[in-house]
Structure formats: structure tokens, C-alpha cells
Enzyme design. Sequence first.
Site, PDB file in Angstrom:
ATOM      1  N   ASP A   1     -36.662 -17.683 -31.778  1.00  0.00           N
ATOM      2  CA  ASP A   1     -36.667 -18.216 -33.150  1.00  0.00           C
ATOM      3  C   ASP A   1     -37.439 -17.236 -34.030  1.00  0.00           C
ATOM      4  O   ASP A   1     -37.935 -16.222 -33.548  1.00  0.00           O
ATOM      5  CB  ASP A   1     -37.331 -19.603 -33.180  1.00  0.00           C
ATOM      6  CG  ASP A   1     -38.829 -19.567 -32.882  1.00  0.00           C
ATOM      7  OD1 ASP A   1     -39.371 -18.485 -32.557  1.00  0.00           O
ATOM      8  OD2 ASP A   1     -39.461 -20.624 -32.970  1.00  0.00           O
TER       9      ASP A   1
ATOM     10  N   ASP B   1     -40.702 -17.382 -36.759  1.00  0.00           N
ATOM     11  CA  ASP B   1     -41.787 -18.268 -37.189  1.00  0.00           C
ATOM     12  C   ASP B   1     -42.441 -17.734 -38.461  1.00  0.00           C
ATOM     13  O   ASP B   1     -42.693 -16.530 -38.568  1.00  0.00           O
ATOM     14  CB  ASP B   1     -42.861 -18.336 -36.083  1.00  0.00           C
ATOM     15  CG  ASP B   1     -42.289 -18.723 -34.729  1.00  0.00           C
ATOM     16  OD1 ASP B   1     -42.033 -19.912 -34.518  1.00  0.00           O
ATOM     17  OD2 ASP B   1     -42.080 -17.819 -33.881  1.00  0.00           O
TER      18      ASP B   1
ATOM     19  N   ASP C   1     -39.006 -21.744 -37.526  1.00  0.00           N
ATOM     20  CA  ASP C   1     -40.137 -22.672 -37.637  1.00  0.00           C
ATOM     21  C   ASP C   1     -40.965 -22.292 -38.860  1.00  0.00           C
ATOM     22  O   ASP C   1     -41.255 -21.108 -39.065  1.00  0.00           O
ATOM     23  CB  ASP C   1     -41.056 -22.581 -36.403  1.00  0.00           C
ATOM     24  CG  ASP C   1     -40.430 -23.180 -35.156  1.00  0.00           C
ATOM     25  OD1 ASP C   1     -39.465 -23.962 -35.281  1.00  0.00           O
ATOM     26  OD2 ASP C   1     -40.920 -22.866 -34.052  1.00  0.00           O
TER      27      ASP C   1
END
Length: 368
Positions: free
Chosen positions: A205, A207, A294
Site C-alpha cells: 500500500d 501510507d 492509508d
Amino acid sequence: LMRTGPAQQSTVCPYACQRRTTTANKNKRFTDALEVLVEYHELTEIEGPRVAYSRAASVLKSLPWTIESMGGTEALPCVGEKTRTLIQEILQYGRSFEVEKILADERYQTLKLFTSVFGVGPKTADKWYRRGLRSFSQILADPDVQLNRMQQNGFLHYTDLSRGLSAAEARAVEAVVGETVRTVAPNARVVLTGGFRRGKEFGHDVDFIVTTAEPGRENSLLPLIMGRLEEQGLLLFQAHHPSTLALKKIPCRRFEAMDYYSKCFLILKLEGSRVQGGGQAVPAGRGWRAVRVDLVAPPIERFAFTQLGWTGSKQFERDLRRFARVERNMLLDNHALFDKAKFLAAVTEKDIFAHLGLEYMEPWQRNA
Ligand code: 8DG
Ligand code: MN
Ligand code: MN
């Protein structure tokens, strides 16, 4: 001429936060094997061996030389008998029998497959396994399995999300998130954190930390950002956790991935044209791919703690907290550093390392 090698291993420090660990791992053949053992114990939720093998893997990742014989390995911190047997087997036979056995284990394979879905943790995976489920099609066909919204999206975007992201894709995501934040909150600041801040070439992902200098306004930032992403048709999934921060709370005794800040776990649509050389980054004919993002929005005075906590790696974070507790009798978490009766303030990460009496580690040296 000084040789870098076994003669220097007495200088290897016992805590990951005292070692400079870049992404250039010279002992990958050993750490890959150890990470299978770590993952197996993580999936089956057996804590002791998980901790021991992750510490051993982390020590090997930090070594500036490649292990080529057993000589001197007994002097390495956190490398116990089981790890030394594994190193020996790999040196002698090119593989470890224990690791091969796990890789061939049906339960391991199934739990690994199930937890590769966004929103599925070890508990859910094990519940499905005990029901006799072995494949995605069996899960999706089972009328008794209730998928939550996160898991539904995990299956929906499985192919894209399981591929992970390149650093080029992470930069493209950074541009999209940056533009969005500038539109809805021109005075807010976005910084990259997590694995890509540590200089990793691939990640699962991207962040980010979002902050504003206006007190209290951090709590409205994420809804504004998500709203704008939605308007642009880029928001495929969002799970928002509003802040539950109680400022007087003393840091917890244990490492937890959880904190009390406003944060959101997203799936965004990344358009291929945004990625340099995006041809291979997005599926042919579709022009976009799904990516996991995120966002965390702490109050500005907590920025340094958030940045230190979210940059990782997870092993680096665990050892930082353990070092603070065991060696300094302090408590550190994503919110604060607590020393006996008082909280120690920090404006930058350097302040926190200094409070702990640790040499500063650059983000790219935290790949423990
Ligand atoms: P990658 O797998 O994404 O490439 O590696 P990573 O960037 O190091 O891992 P991550 O799972 O994205 O987590 C980044 C850091 O964020 C990690 O040190 C743990 C930290 N983290 C917290 N709180 C929370 C939380 O509530 N949720 C998540 N997902 N991560 C958190 O400190
Ligand atoms: Mn990450
Ligand atoms: Mn993350």
C-alpha cells in the site's frame, strides 16, 4: 586492509533500532526462509517462535556481509540454535527441511491464501479453514459465509491489490493525494510514510500522514479528502476511523499496530496515464488499477511520534518500544514518550531518538 566480515560480528547490536538496516539485504536466502517460519507462526498465532524468528531475520538483514560458513554465527545476537540449524542446512543443502515442510503444508498454504485478501486476518482465515473451505470459489459459494464490506472489496479488487505497487506507482499515488489535499485544505501538509519512505521498491500500500497547524482541524481533514476523491470518481472503498485520542492516556506496554488518531484505509483508482511507463502498471485495456492507501491525521504536536510510528518497519517499531521499556524504563508508542512522571515533547523524529539516547536512524536505515 580491514575486512568486513565475521571478525566484526561482535559489533552487531541486539536491538533493531540500534542497527542500520537498508533494503540491500545480503542474506536474503536465509531471511526468506526465516520469514516463512515467521509467517507460519503468525498465521497459526503462536507468539514465542514468531518473535524469536523475526528477531533473528532482522539481525541477518542488518549484516554488512553474507554468511558463508557457520563460523562466528554463535556470536550473533538473537540467533539461536534453531536459526543456526536452518543456516547450516541452507549452506549445506541449499534449502531447509522445516521450511519445505511448511511450504507444503495445506493449512499454511490455505491460511496464506485467505489472508492475502484485504480485510481477512488470521482469525477469519482459520475459521474458514476449519469449515473445510480451501479456495476463494468455495468461500464465495458458501451461503453461510458472511463477508463484511472490506472483504467484499478485497475479493472484488483481489488481482490488483495482490500485485502490490512499485515505487513509480507510489509516486503517482502521492501526486493524486497531494493534489486532492491542496484542493480541499490548502494549508494542510501531506507526507509519505511507511515502506516507501524507507526506500522500498515494492509495497502492499502507500501510507501518508496529513496534518494541519489549525488545532482540532485534523479531525475534519480525512472526510474532506475522501469527499474530494469520491467526486473525482477515484474512491473505490473507504473505512474511516475517527479519532479516539485521549491525550492523557499513558502509552501501552506492548507494541500495537493500533493508535487513536483519525485514519482511513482506502482503495483508490490509479489511472495508468499518471504512472511513468504506466503501460505495464495497469491492466491492458482498462486504463486504471486499484491501489491500497492509508491516511492518518494526528494533531500537529503529535506529528513526530506518528511519523516515527508509521514509518516502520514493524520489527524496527517493536524493538524501539522494547528498547525504551527495557533499557530506558520509558514507554513509547505512536502518541507519546513517557518517562516516569512526565511526557517528553518532540518536534522531530531526531528529538525522540535523542530522548532515548539512541543514534538517529534515517528512514532508509529502518528496514529491519
Ligand atoms: P508494506 O507492506 O506496506 O510495503 O510495508 P509497510 O509500509 O512497512 O507496512 P504497513 O502495513 O503499511 O504499515 C506501515 C506502518 O504503519 C507500520 O510500521 C505499522 C504502522 N501502523 C500504525 N498504526 C497502524 C494502523 O492502525 N493500521 C495500519 N495498517 N498500520 C499502522 O502505527
Ligand atoms: Mn505500507
Ligand atoms: Mn499501511
